[in-house]
Design an enzyme around this catalytic site. Structure first.
Site, PDB file in Angstrom:
ATOM      1  N   HIS A   1       0.797  -1.236   0.000  1.00 24.78           N
ATOM      2  CA  HIS A   1       0.000   0.000   0.000  1.00 24.78           C
ATOM      3  C   HIS A   1       0.830   1.286   0.000  1.00 24.78           C
ATOM      4  CE1 HIS A   1      -3.458  -2.448   0.145  1.00 24.78           C
ATOM      5  NE2 HIS A   1      -3.702  -2.484   1.424  1.00 24.78           N
TER       6      HIS A   1
ATOM      7  N   HIS B   1      -9.892   2.182  -0.205  1.00 27.08           N
ATOM      8  CA  HIS B   1      -9.795   1.113   0.794  1.00 27.08           C
ATOM      9  C   HIS B   1     -10.772   1.279   1.972  1.00 27.08           C
ATOM     10  CE1 HIS B   1      -7.759  -1.890   3.317  1.00 27.08           C
ATOM     11  NE2 HIS B   1      -6.992  -2.191   2.294  1.00 27.08           N
TER      12      HIS B   1
ATOM     13  N   GLU C   1     -11.638  -3.664  -3.080  1.00 22.81           N
ATOM     14  CA  GLU C   1     -10.681  -2.696  -3.623  1.00 22.81           C
ATOM     15  C   GLU C   1     -10.471  -2.965  -5.107  1.00 22.81           C
ATOM     16  OE1 GLU C   1      -7.133  -3.350  -1.078  1.00 22.81           O
ATOM     17  OE2 GLU C   1      -8.549  -4.368   0.205  1.00 22.81           O
TER      18      GLU C   1
HETATM   19  C1  GLA Z   1      -5.310  -5.070   2.092  1.00 24.69           C
HETATM   20  C2  GLA Z   1      -4.574  -6.341   2.063  1.00 24.69           C
HETATM   21  C3  GLA Z   1      -4.681  -7.024   3.382  1.00 24.69           C
HETATM   22  C4  GLA Z   1      -4.305  -6.108   4.514  1.00 24.69           C
HETATM   23  C5  GLA Z   1      -5.122  -4.849   4.439  1.00 24.69           C
HETATM   24  C6  GLA Z   1      -4.674  -3.812   5.414  1.00 24.69           C
HETATM   25  O1  GLA Z   1      -6.591  -5.157   1.760  1.00 24.69           O
HETATM   26  O2  GLA Z   1      -5.000  -7.178   1.045  1.00 24.69           O
HETATM   27  O3  GLA Z   1      -3.860  -8.148   3.401  1.00 24.69           O
HETATM   28  O4  GLA Z   1      -2.949  -5.829   4.444  1.00 24.69           O
HETATM   29  O5  GLA Z   1      -5.030  -4.265   3.201  1.00 24.69           O
HETATM   30  O6  GLA Z   1      -4.571  -4.291   6.701  1.00 24.69           O
END
Ligand code: GLA
Length: 367
Positions: free
Chosen positions: A114, A185, A321
């Site tokens: 991210h 997100h 997402e």
């Molecule tokens: C995303 C990832 C997850 C996790 C979340 C944040 O969606 O796919 O594995 O890392 O973000 O906690």
């Protein structure tokens, strides 16, 4: 069409360096309300009516900016430059190697997640109301920020329509080749009660394939069919029915946390539909992206105190997402995440909110 003055603008608070942070409130004639802030271009809250018209906030997050400044779970955030994971935090672009922060390590295997240590979810954007009941956020990411090349100008616009759609639209340009995968997100619990599990929500993903991963949640490169697996959501299915099934992909991530892949195509189309049978709330997501990460909140651990002091338990929310493929910078067979000067990155994600009476639940989803 609403005038710009329909968008309410307030001071949300200050960053630790003293910079002021604005929050904007969007409303429509059907009682929907979305609040968005310049910090992280975050969706702070989304209130929608249930089947009897009772409104509730259906997102995880915090009550005030001080809380949002501690947001390690990416609640509501706009994520960049690269949403999802990059193996070992390394990639090569036009023959030049780049190293990014490894800020995540599923099964002890480090990766870049991210956007890194201080991704777009943790920076101050500049927001201004649009003429269409929206807010446009702008952020200029400098060459070298978090290890990524190129000066990148990003615009993210949230719009609340009279049709009960919350649109999140992103575009970006660069002055040197770079990689990009912007992601929205938000954590959703359509019941409006964050103390409940999303395992009773009924999910449809319009995706015949998914990306199997290794134990570090990095795609292997294979695009596999969901048919015959607990990842088949092509028909509306209760999430909790198979979340703990004995299946390698579920074991690696402790539940659902995978990228589902749509049929090849162009334009904006329906990607997902999720319904909470209790409240009757339905959310449909449409996008122009090739994949969607469905994350079932497996890493929430009841430790973070959010809105109203509620401690968000495991699987108390889900994320949907829309995105490019994870680790695509290292997988030539995946759709390319490379953005070059003269090109414009575009990403459309539309959330449509409705509420249905129980009698209209599709029969195959009643168990
Ligand atoms: C995303 C990832 C997850 C996790 C979340 C944040 O969606 O796919 O594995 O890392 O973000 O906690």
């Amino acid at each position: 069409m609403s005038s710009p003055s329909a968008v309410k603008q307030e001071v949300f608070g200050k960053m630790s360096d003293g910079r002021e942070v604005k929050i904007f409130t969007l409303t429509n004639q059907n009682g929907l309300e979305a609040r968005v802030t310049e910090y992280g271009a975050i969706l702070v809250s989304m209130k929608t009516p249930d089947k009897v018209g009772k409104s509730a906030d259906i997102t995880h997050g915090y009550d005030d900016l001080a809380g949002w400044l501690t947001n390690t779970n990416y609640f509501g955030a706009t994520i960049g430059r690269f949403g999802n994971r990059i193996k070992d935090g390394k990639f090569t672009l036009d023959g030049k190697p780049y190293t990014l922060a490894t800020n995540n390590d599923p099964s002890g295997l480090p990766c870049h997640l991210h956007g890194g240590i201080k991704g777009f979810d943790k920076v101050l954007w500049s927001g201004k109301p649009t003429a269409e009941n929206g807010v446009q956020f702008t952020y200029v990411s400098k060459d070298g920020e978090e290890g990524y090349p190129g000066n990148l100008t990003v615009k993210v616009t949230y719009t609340l329509t009279g049709d009960n759609e919350l649109k999140w639209e992103a575009c970006a340009t660069t002055d040197a080749p770079t990689i990009l995968n912007l992601v929205h997100h938000t954590y959703w619990n359509l019941s409006g009660d964050p103390g409940t599990s999303i395992n009773d929500h009924v999910l449809m993903l319009a995706a015949p394939n998914y990306l199997p991963t290794d134990a570090g949640l990095i795609p292997t490169g294979v695009i596999a069919p969901v048919a015959g697996t607990p990842l088949d959501f092509t028909k509306p299915t209760v999430i909790g029915e198979r979340v703990d099934a004995d299946f390698e992909a579920l074991a690696f991530s402790g539940g659902y946390d995978h990228a589902w892949v749509f049929e090849k195509g162009t334009g904006v189309r329906l990607a997902a539909r999720v319904k909470d049978p209790k409240s009757g709330r339905v959310m449909e997501i449409s996008t122009d992206q090739p994949a969607i990460q469905f994350y079932g909140g497996n890493f929430l651990a009841g430790t973070v105190a959010g809105k109203g002091g509620v401690k968000y338990a495991r699987r108390s929310a889900l994320c949907l997402e829309t995105e490019g493929f994870p680790d695509s910078p290292n997988k030539p067979s995946f759709p390319s995440p490379v953005l070059r000067p003269g090109e414009t990155y575009r990403h459309v994600m539309i959330h449509k909110f409705t509420a249905e009476q129980p009698s209209s639940i599709p029969s195959e989803s009643i168990t």
